[in-house]
Design a protein around this motif. Structure first.
Motif, PDB file in Angstrom:
ATOM      1  N   THR A  35       0.832  -1.184   0.075  1.00 29.22           N
ATOM      2  CA  THR A  35      -0.070  -0.019   0.011  1.00 29.22           C
ATOM      3  C   THR A  35       0.723   1.170   0.142  1.00 29.22           C
ATOM      4  O   THR A  35       1.864   1.226   0.631  1.00 29.22           O
ATOM      5  CB  THR A  35      -0.907   0.142   1.203  1.00 29.22           C
ATOM      6  N   ASP A  37       0.370   5.221   1.097  1.00 29.36           N
ATOM      7  CA  ASP A  37      -0.537   6.265   1.588  1.00 29.36           C
ATOM      8  C   ASP A  37       0.227   7.515   2.032  1.00 29.36           C
ATOM      9  O   ASP A  37       1.154   7.363   2.959  1.00 29.36           O
ATOM     10  CB  ASP A  37      -1.336   5.555   2.853  1.00 29.36           C
ATOM     11  N   VAL A  50      -5.014  -4.883   4.892  1.00 27.06           N
ATOM     12  CA  VAL A  50      -5.086  -3.751   4.444  1.00 27.06           C
ATOM     13  C   VAL A  50      -6.138  -2.935   4.825  1.00 27.06           C
ATOM     14  O   VAL A  50      -6.254  -1.862   5.371  1.00 27.06           O
ATOM     15  CB  VAL A  50      -5.272  -4.124   2.699  1.00 27.06           C
ATOM     16  N   PHE A  54      -6.867   1.355   7.471  1.00 26.43           N
ATOM     17  CA  PHE A  54      -7.263   2.524   6.775  1.00 26.43           C
ATOM     18  C   PHE A  54      -8.680   2.759   7.498  1.00 26.43           C
ATOM     19  O   PHE A  54      -9.451   1.778   7.955  1.00 26.43           O
ATOM     20  CB  PHE A  54      -7.354   2.621   5.503  1.00 26.43           C
ATOM     21  N   GLN A  59      -8.822   6.112   0.737  1.00 26.85           N
ATOM     22  CA  GLN A  59      -7.764   6.717   1.343  1.00 26.85           C
ATOM     23  C   GLN A  59      -6.520   6.667   0.990  1.00 26.85           C
ATOM     24  O   GLN A  59      -5.530   7.554   1.069  1.00 26.85           O
ATOM     25  CB  GLN A  59      -7.894   6.421   2.989  1.00 26.85           C
ATOM     26  N   THR A  60      -5.988   5.531   0.234  1.00 22.53           N
ATOM     27  CA  THR A  60      -4.738   5.226  -0.075  1.00 22.53           C
ATOM     28  C   THR A  60      -4.362   5.773  -1.587  1.00 22.53           C
ATOM     29  O   THR A  60      -5.510   5.868  -2.333  1.00 22.53           O
ATOM     30  CB  THR A  60      -4.641   3.602  -0.167  1.00 22.53           C
ATOM     31  N   GLU A  61      -3.005   5.786  -1.925  1.00 20.34           N
ATOM     32  CA  GLU A  61      -2.823   6.254  -3.389  1.00 20.34           C
ATOM     33  C   GLU A  61      -2.891   4.947  -4.212  1.00 20.34           C
ATOM     34  O   GLU A  61      -3.353   5.376  -5.057  1.00 20.34           O
ATOM     35  CB  GLU A  61      -1.474   6.986  -3.305  1.00 20.34           C
ATOM     36  N   THR A  62      -2.450   3.924  -3.533  1.00 20.32           N
ATOM     37  CA  THR A  62      -2.528   2.491  -4.324  1.00 20.32           C
ATOM     38  C   THR A  62      -2.575   1.364  -3.463  1.00 20.32           C
ATOM     39  O   THR A  62      -1.945   1.518  -2.345  1.00 20.32           O
ATOM     40  CB  THR A  62      -1.326   2.479  -5.246  1.00 20.32           C
ATOM     41  N   ILE A  63      -3.317   0.437  -3.854  1.00 18.92           N
ATOM     42  CA  ILE A  63      -2.985  -1.059  -3.253  1.00 18.92           C
ATOM     43  C   ILE A  63      -2.750  -1.944  -4.377  1.00 18.92           C
ATOM     44  O   ILE A  63      -3.571  -1.762  -5.330  1.00 18.92           O
ATOM     45  CB  ILE A  63      -4.330  -1.273  -2.422  1.00 18.92           C
TER      46      ILE A  63
END
Length: 215
Positions: A35, A37, A50, A54, A59-63
């Motif tokens: 991830t 973030d 994961v 969160f 919320q994350t830029e990428t997973i």
């Protein structure tokens, strides 16, 4: 070709959601993930890990998983989060740039400087290895080898290696081998801080066997 600096400690936050309330799409089962973030890279051993780390959807830029598939973080029933179906492949140009920035801005957090492959698939494999090594502590079957003049020590984690070498006086003669058999030479670094304690940390810069005597 990039250079590595390892990853932040993965500590699963306590969540109010019971395990049975975490939703995971079938495509994301039985996989581990990276991830990103706020520019920080983390390793997660499962989809459940994961989701628990969160607080809100998107919320994350990428997973992404080890195949480079990206997954969205969605709001499920009753406000619970879940990983959706894969939304496509990772942008490796962005991923490489983001990783280099993370290394430069957080060298203590990412202490393994590994020479990264040019191939996207090999780069992702190496990224997973480094983040896993720097976040998961001791893992059954893993061995870190520390070679010094006259002895070779076998340790269970990178933390144990740090504890051994942080005050060592023979770092130039020390070679560290990680569980994936990459070789590193440790270097003592000085933090930019006014604190009188905890001012030093170690970086591990990859070396190749042909450049190390008696390898």
């Amino acid at each position: 070709m990039g250079i590595w600096r390892g990853v932040r400690l993965w500590v699963q936050p306590v969540s109010w959601m019971p395990v049975e309330d975490i939703d995971v799409e079938p495509a994301a089962e039985n996989r581990d993930f990276i991830t990103v973030d706020g520019g920080l890279f983390d390793y997660a051993p499962s989809a459940e890990a994961v989701v628990r780390s969160f607080e809100y959807a998107g919320q994350t830029e990428t997973i992404m998983d080890r195949a480079g598939n990206r997954y969205p973080l969605l709001a499920g029933e009753h406000g619970h989060l879940k990983l959706g179906q894969s939304s496509g492949k990772a942008d490796f140009g962005w991923l490489r740039a983001a990783w280099e920035t993370a290394q430069q801005e957080n060298p203590k957090r990412y202490p393994l400087e590994r020479v990264m492959p040019d191939s996207d698939a090999e780069f992702l494999t190496s990224l997973f290895e480094v983040l896993q090594e720097t976040t998961t502590g001791a893992v059954q079957g893993w061995t870190w080898k520390v070679r010094q003049p006259g002895r070779t020590l076998h340790l269970e984690s990178l933390d144990a290696v740090n504890d051994l070498l942080l005050k060592a006086t023979n770092l130039p003669e020390t070679i560290v081998q990680d569980p994936y058999e990459h070789l590193y030479r440790p270097h003592r670094m000085l933090r930019r801080t006014l604190a009188l304690t905890d001012r030093h940390y170690l970086m591990y810069r990859e070396e190749f066997p042909q450049d190390i005597p008696d390898t």
